[in-house]
Write a protein that holds these residues in place. Structure first.
Motif, PDB file in Angstrom:
ATOM      1  N   GLY A   1       0.794  -1.217   0.000  1.00  0.00           N
ATOM      2  CA  GLY A   1       0.000   0.000   0.000  1.00  0.00           C
ATOM      3  C   GLY A   1       0.824   1.263   0.000  1.00  0.00           C
ATOM      4  N   ASP A   2       2.139   1.146   0.235  1.00  0.00           N
ATOM      5  CA  ASP A   2       3.016   2.302   0.069  1.00  0.00           C
ATOM      6  C   ASP A   2       3.034   2.702  -1.401  1.00  0.00           C
ATOM      7  N   VAL A   3       3.560   3.889  -1.661  1.00  0.00           N
ATOM      8  CA  VAL A   3       3.550   4.419  -3.026  1.00  0.00           C
ATOM      9  C   VAL A   3       4.949   4.894  -3.405  1.00  0.00           C
ATOM     10  N   CYS A   4       5.445   4.425  -4.533  1.00  0.00           N
ATOM     11  CA  CYS A   4       6.764   4.820  -5.039  1.00  0.00           C
ATOM     12  C   CYS A   4       6.577   5.655  -6.300  1.00  0.00           C
ATOM     13  N   LEU A   5       7.372   6.705  -6.437  1.00  0.00           N
ATOM     14  CA  LEU A   5       7.305   7.536  -7.636  1.00  0.00           C
ATOM     15  C   LEU A   5       8.266   6.982  -8.686  1.00  0.00           C
ATOM     16  N   GLY A   6       7.713   6.503  -9.774  1.00  0.00           N
ATOM     17  CA  GLY A   6       8.517   5.889 -10.840  1.00  0.00           C
ATOM     18  C   GLY A   6       8.968   6.921 -11.839  1.00  0.00           C
ATOM     19  N   VAL A   7       9.935   7.748 -11.435  1.00  0.00           N
ATOM     20  CA  VAL A   7      10.429   8.803 -12.320  1.00  0.00           C
ATOM     21  C   VAL A   7      11.788   8.455 -12.912  1.00  0.00           C
ATOM     22  N   LEU A   8      12.571   7.597 -12.245  1.00  0.00           N
ATOM     23  CA  LEU A   8      13.831   7.155 -12.846  1.00  0.00           C
ATOM     24  C   LEU A   8      13.514   6.384 -14.134  1.00  0.00           C
ATOM     25  N   PRO A   9      14.284   6.601 -15.185  1.00  0.00           N
ATOM     26  CA  PRO A   9      13.953   5.958 -16.469  1.00  0.00           C
ATOM     27  C   PRO A   9      13.927   4.438 -16.370  1.00  0.00           C
ATOM     28  N   PHE A  10      12.880   3.844 -16.920  1.00  0.00           N
ATOM     29  CA  PHE A  10      12.770   2.388 -16.910  1.00  0.00           C
ATOM     30  C   PHE A  10      13.782   1.742 -17.848  1.00  0.00           C
ATOM     31  N   TYR A  11      14.366   2.524 -18.763  1.00  0.00           N
ATOM     32  CA  TYR A  11      15.396   1.969 -19.641  1.00  0.00           C
ATOM     33  C   TYR A  11      16.752   1.927 -18.954  1.00  0.00           C
ATOM     34  N   HIS A  12      16.869   2.556 -17.783  1.00  0.00           N
ATOM     35  CA  HIS A  12      18.106   2.529 -16.996  1.00  0.00           C
ATOM     36  C   HIS A  12      17.989   1.391 -15.990  1.00  0.00           C
ATOM     37  N   ILE A  13      19.079   0.683 -15.754  1.00  0.00           N
ATOM     38  CA  ILE A  13      19.028  -0.529 -14.936  1.00  0.00           C
ATOM     39  C   ILE A  13      18.523  -0.256 -13.520  1.00  0.00           C
ATOM     40  N   PHE A  14      18.823   0.931 -12.972  1.00  0.00           N
ATOM     41  CA  PHE A  14      18.354   1.317 -11.637  1.00  0.00           C
ATOM     42  C   PHE A  14      16.823   1.383 -11.626  1.00  0.00           C
TER      43      PHE A  14
ATOM     44  N   LEU B   1       3.317   1.726  -7.967  1.00  0.00           N
ATOM     45  CA  LEU B   1       4.284   2.525  -8.719  1.00  0.00           C
ATOM     46  C   LEU B   1       3.541   3.587  -9.533  1.00  0.00           C
ATOM     47  N   VAL B   2       3.761   4.858  -9.177  1.00  0.00           N
ATOM     48  CA  VAL B   2       3.198   5.977  -9.946  1.00  0.00           C
ATOM     49  C   VAL B   2       4.163   6.282 -11.089  1.00  0.00           C
ATOM     50  N   VAL B   3       3.700   6.122 -12.309  1.00  0.00           N
ATOM     51  CA  VAL B   3       4.574   6.187 -13.480  1.00  0.00           C
ATOM     52  C   VAL B   3       4.625   7.611 -14.024  1.00  0.00           C
ATOM     53  N   VAL B   4       5.836   8.184 -14.024  1.00  0.00           N
ATOM     54  CA  VAL B   4       6.069   9.552 -14.494  1.00  0.00           C
ATOM     55  C   VAL B   4       6.897   9.486 -15.779  1.00  0.00           C
ATOM     56  N   PRO B   5       6.364   9.965 -16.905  1.00  0.00           N
ATOM     57  CA  PRO B   5       7.089   9.842 -18.176  1.00  0.00           C
ATOM     58  C   PRO B   5       8.355  10.668 -18.250  1.00  0.00           C
ATOM     59  N   LYS B   6       8.341  11.869 -17.676  1.00  0.00           N
ATOM     60  CA  LYS B   6       9.474  12.771 -17.841  1.00  0.00           C
ATOM     61  C   LYS B   6       9.677  13.582 -16.569  1.00  0.00           C
ATOM     62  N   PHE B   7      10.933  13.761 -16.188  1.00  0.00           N
ATOM     63  CA  PHE B   7      11.241  14.495 -14.967  1.00  0.00           C
ATOM     64  C   PHE B   7      11.148  16.000 -15.198  1.00  0.00           C
ATOM     65  N   SER B   8      10.283  16.633 -14.442  1.00  0.00           N
ATOM     66  CA  SER B   8      10.190  18.091 -14.364  1.00  0.00           C
ATOM     67  C   SER B   8      10.082  18.404 -12.890  1.00  0.00           C
ATOM     68  N   PHE B   9      11.002  19.194 -12.354  1.00  0.00           N
ATOM     69  CA  PHE B   9      11.131  19.253 -10.908  1.00  0.00           C
ATOM     70  C   PHE B   9       9.868  19.747 -10.198  1.00  0.00           C
ATOM     71  N   LEU B  10       9.269  20.814 -10.681  1.00  0.00           N
ATOM     72  CA  LEU B  10       8.072  21.324 -10.006  1.00  0.00           C
ATOM     73  C   LEU B  10       6.931  20.309 -10.074  1.00  0.00           C
ATOM     74  N   ASN B  11       6.779  19.659 -11.219  1.00  0.00           N
ATOM     75  CA  ASN B  11       5.761  18.616 -11.334  1.00  0.00           C
ATOM     76  C   ASN B  11       6.102  17.421 -10.447  1.00  0.00           C
ATOM     77  N   TYR B  12       7.378  17.153 -10.311  1.00  0.00           N
ATOM     78  CA  TYR B  12       7.861  16.071  -9.441  1.00  0.00           C
ATOM     79  C   TYR B  12       7.401  16.307  -8.004  1.00  0.00           C
TER      80      TYR B  12
END
Length: 561
Positions: A249-262, A278-289
């Motif tokens: 039930g915890d929530v992780c922000l999935g902003v690190l690129p999925f194409y990167h091994i991390f 996992l909340v899926v974020v397509p692109k990192f934008s700091f204020l939106n982050y």
């Protein structure tokens, strides 16, 4: 011989690691691993950041199997075929991975910022036969497919939310719908005992210790092993007396690129294994982050140093400070983070466990993480070895180091990759008798790993690997460049930035010496020569310096230091 292994009180011996399961079978099938918490049916696996739409267990399974059915029906995708995913983060990114794996095929994932030539290189090395591309990047995907002799009919599109033109390519949603209504024609990949150790799941590209990117062959067993190792390290099941920092039930922000091994292994596969959404974020934008952290009540953040810098220093953080107290876990990886930034992160997230981890594509992925018993990871440390990992530190004279002595880190364990695809020379340098030679200079102190420096020539720019040799080879194609040496210079935000020392062709020496404006113009031309051909993090943002000669040793090798 001195060796190091996990000293964590939580790191009991590893339980059985399934060696006959594919990654989707391990995650999606009912006979879950005993360390995996039970996810209630109403707890989503994936949530689209913008719309807030969630995908729960049954829909994840059905989308995976329906897409697998369509991929097999339309293109006959099967054993050991290679499918390239050319997309930013998307809720259907993991679905696409698992559908491909269900058929016994292999995924190669790449940076959607690649230009045509960079994508062509990966398609050819991996021998890709089908491309799944995000619609915003279809022109590059089609151009690269043509050069790699892949039919335009073998390009599938993940449509963007803005509904732009789709170049008549079939969409992922259309395929999933087709797979749902068509007879099930595929046979799910079923492995024999031990086969998961050699059955390749991913061809993940890494620069290794030197040179152009290489395809790292990562088997299903490596992914499953690393998930189990992290689950043991973090005591995921927990108890009333020792609750886990990873809770269903915890929530992780999935902003690190999925194409990167991390992002691929830790953010996607480990978090989902733990029952975390996992909340899926397509692109990192700091204020939106920042807004996404608050909107979705995010509890878990995996970050890289540039994001840590913004979280500590961006003025907007003060506006959101009182709304970030639900974050309970922050782990930084991909490059070392300074002690000062760790301390400042604890002030931004006062209730969070904060620390670092270490891993490589070649180790698939995590080697160390800070201890669950620590509210703040030891300053400067990348944590303790995960259970099952054994390490050696080899000094420059070839002997093995003891505690407090530095040398190259060499590791082995169940999650190690198989090696580089079709690159025997690179394998001899990195994968030796079951050990991975990391090329990183480290030391162990009180059982914790400290990264001192990189012995290998690879730079880390925003967590991405940049090989000096690749940039040097390209720079030498410029007619004004007679010789060149590329090095990384420290940068607080990016970690390192590429700087090129250039020896200018003798015919131009007089002109640039007598006319400073000519020198400035030439530097711009050389920088553009790189930016026109390379992904942005490889650009020469550290600058260009003209020098008379590149220092070299007696054998002719550059002396970068």
């Amino acid at each position: 011989m001195p060796e190091f292994s996990s000293a964590s009180a939580y790191a009991a011996s590893l339980p059985n690691i399934p060696d006959a399961l594919t990654v989707p079978q391990f995650l999606l099938e009912p006979h879950r691993h005993p360390l995996s918490p039970t996810r209630p049916d109403n707890v989503p696996w994936l949530v689209d950041d913008e719309s807030g739409k969630g995908i729960c267990t049954e829909e994840v399974r059905q989308r995976t199997y329906n897409l697998a059915n369509a991929l097999h029906t339309v293109w006959n995708i099967g054993e050991d075929d290679v499918v390239c995913i050319f997309s930013p983060n998307h809720v259907d990114y993991p679905i696409s991975i698992w559908a491909v794996h269900t058929l016994g095929a292999i995924v190669t994932h790449c940076n959607p910022s690649f230009n045509v030539e960079e994508l062509v290189y990966q398609l050819r090395i991996s021998q890709t036969c089908l491309i799944i591309a995000y619609s915003d990047f279809l022109p590059i995907a089609f151009a690269a497919a043509q050069k790699a002799n892949i039919s335009p009919n073998q390009v599938i599109v993940i449509p963007s939310t803005c509904g732009n033109a789709i170049f008549n390519a079939v969409t992922l949603d259309e395929l999933i719908a087709r797979g749902a209504t068509s007879p099930r024609l595929f046979s799910e990949c079923r492995l024999k005992p031990g086969e998961a150790k050699t059955k390749v799941a991913f061809l993940s590209f890494s620069s290794g210790t030197t040179g152009k990117p290489k395809a790292v062959s990562i088997p299903h067993y490596s992914i499953v092993s690393n998930i189990v190792q992290m689950a043991v390290h973090w005591n995921v099941i927990g108890s009333s007396s020792a609750p886990s920092v990873m809770a269903v039930g915890d929530v992780c922000l999935g902003v690190l690129p999925f194409y990167h091994i991390f992002g691929l292994i830790v953010t996607v596969h480990f978090m989902l294994f733990c029952g975390i959404t996992l909340v899926v974020v397509p692109k990192f934008s700091f204020l939106n982050y920042l807004k996404s952290i608050i909107r979705h009540k995010v509890t878990h953040l995996y970050i890289v140093p540039p994001q840590a810098v913004l979280l500590c220093k961006h003025p907007a953080v003060q506006d959101y400070a009182t709304s970030l107290k639900h974050v309970k876990f922050v782990l930084s990886g991909a490059a070392p983070l300074s002690g000062e930034l760790i301390q400042r992160l604890t002030k931004v997230f006062p209730k969070a466990h904060v620390g670092q981890g270490y891993g490589l594509t070649e180790t698939a992925t995590t080697v160390t993480m800070f201890l669950p018993s620590q509210k703040i990871g030891t300053i400067g440390s990348s944590g303790t070895l995960l259970p099952g990992i054994v390490a050696r530190v080899r000094k420059s004279d070839g002997s093995l180091a003891s505690q407090g002595e530095s040398g190259e880190l060499i590791v082995k364990g169940p999650s190690m990759a198989l090696g580089y695809l079709n690159n025997e020379q690179a394998n001899k340098e990195t994968f030796v008798d079951g050990w991975v030679h990391t090329g990183d200079e480290v030391m162990f102190k009180n059982g914790e790993l400290y990264v001192v420096d990189r012995l290998k020539e690879i730079m880390k720019v925003k967590g991405f690997q940049v090989a000096p040799a690749e940039l040097e080879g390209h720079l030498l194609l410029h007619p004004a460049v007679a010789d060149v040496c590329v090095v990384g210079i420290p940068d607080e935000y990016s970690g390192e930035l590429p700087l090129a020392y250039v020896v200018v062709d003798s015919k131009l020496q007089t002109a640039i010496t007598n006319d400073p404006s000519a020198a400035v113009k030439l530097k711009r031309e050389i920088a553009k020569h790189v930016s026109d051909a390379k992904v942005q993090y490889k650009w020469l943002k550290g600058g260009i310096e003209f020098i008379d000669a590149i220092p070299k040793n007696p054998s002719g090798k550059m002396v970068r230091r």
